[in-house]
Design an enzyme around this catalytic site. Sequence first.
Site, short mmCIF file in Angstrom:
data_model
loop_
_atom_site.label_atom_id
_atom_site.label_comp_id
_atom_site.label_asym_id
_atom_site.label_seq_id
_atom_site.Cartn_x
_atom_site.Cartn_y
_atom_site.Cartn_z
N ASP A 108 -13.48 -4.32 7.24
CA ASP A 108 -13.02 -3.53 8.38
C ASP A 108 -14.31 -2.44 8.72
O ASP A 108 -14.48 -2.49 10.16
CB ASP A 108 -11.59 -3.01 8.19
N LYS A 133 -1.47 -11.11 -0.93
CA LYS A 133 -0.44 -10.39 -1.59
C LYS A 133 -0.83 -8.96 -1.08
O LYS A 133 -1.57 -8.06 -1.74
CB LYS A 133 -0.64 -10.60 -3.06
N SER A 138 -4.10 -8.78 -3.92
CA SER A 138 -3.56 -7.43 -4.18
C SER A 138 -4.70 -6.22 -4.19
O SER A 138 -5.43 -6.06 -3.00
CB SER A 138 -2.71 -7.27 -5.40
#
Length: 447
Positions: free
Chosen positions: A305, A319, A294
Amino acid sequence: MNFNAKYLPPLALVGALALIPVTASSFAAADTTNYQELEKFMSVYERVKANYVEPVDDKTLIKGAIDGMLQALDPHSSYVEANDFDQLKATTDGNYGGLGLTVSMEDGVVKVIAPTEDTPAWKAGIKAGDYITHINGEFLNNLTLDEAVAKMKGNPGTQVKLTIIRPGRDKPLDVSLTRERIELHPVKWEIKDNIGYININTFTGNVAEATKAALVGIDKATGGKPLGYVIDLRSNPGGLLDQAVDVADDFLDSGEIVSQRGRTKDDIERYYARPGDLAHGLPVVVLTDAGTASASEIVAGALQDHRRALIMGEKSFGKGSVQTVVQTGPESALRLTTARYYTPSGRSVQAGGIDPDIPVPQLSDPDYKSRKVIRESDLRRHLLAQSKVDDKLLEADDTPDPRFMMTAAALEKQGIKDFQLHYALNTIKRLSSTAKIAQAGPAKGAR
């Protein structure tokens, strides 16, 4: 308790919630064409009331109907009331009497996602992938997850016995634990070989502030010259969205951190980094495992990224959905999945997780080969990413690199208690040495 934050709760026993009152207007847009379906429900309801073998009260029937409706959706949507609601609020405050376990349930068995560090479960050696079959000798079959969690919670100082099945072990394990007041200490830091080590084990309301304090403390302790940073997000089950955004922002100068996308195309919120990398561009390694879920996946995904950090360890939990908790009464609440979140490159973490840049098994755990890890994709009715996820990829778990052949016993002889952390620290040292050579330029006389 602060009810004004957005929340990314991965599983039971985690986090802090946003409660929004329900108003009559919420029902004004009900589709009148659904009345026939509602008539079916009322017909069954009236038949049960009139003819069930024993009298049954309205509250029991309505609660059962609501539970059944939400169970048809996804593992994270649920309805709580009365005692369950009180327990939910205590849990989200990060201060309750219990064992410190993040758990899920499937086929009537409680599955351990991760123990929280420094709690009774963690001290007792309960591991991710363990199955809890009995509590105080009572078989848990047919109990709901909330009912099983309620049995594990209790007053601090009281004892509870768990019967555990661990894959790879022939016999069940009986573990006796003493409940404690679970007071989460979300951020801890220290210096290891002139490298800043920051352990973030949850994302409660003060994590961002504590992480900034850790960075300042590391800077002072190293005279402003740390070699780099290891951010440990292993077994971090998540928590508050704003805290995850702020922690990622500490290591970024600009760019998107995460986007949250709801049911419609226009229902999008984006969160961006502000100028100022508090880690001064130094090498960063983020440690993840199957319990990294999460909000912690938001941090790992953003830094990955933007190529600001190397993600190391095991694939994360996966999640990637957001829950809104709607208070439906003084002691009841509806927890409903309302959005997915996406990393800066547009990846949905839901069910797929964050793949490490460098897979490193936890060789110092003697059970790591036989330990069955549980991820979002293993949960029944898990929500898929909007883009199709290849089931073969979900099933292809962390295959150990053949280079990692040392045994836990051999590592222990060398004084290595945490192989993943050991590998991360050595990686920072290599990255730091490479950076220094690059900054120094070519050797004198070289062409």
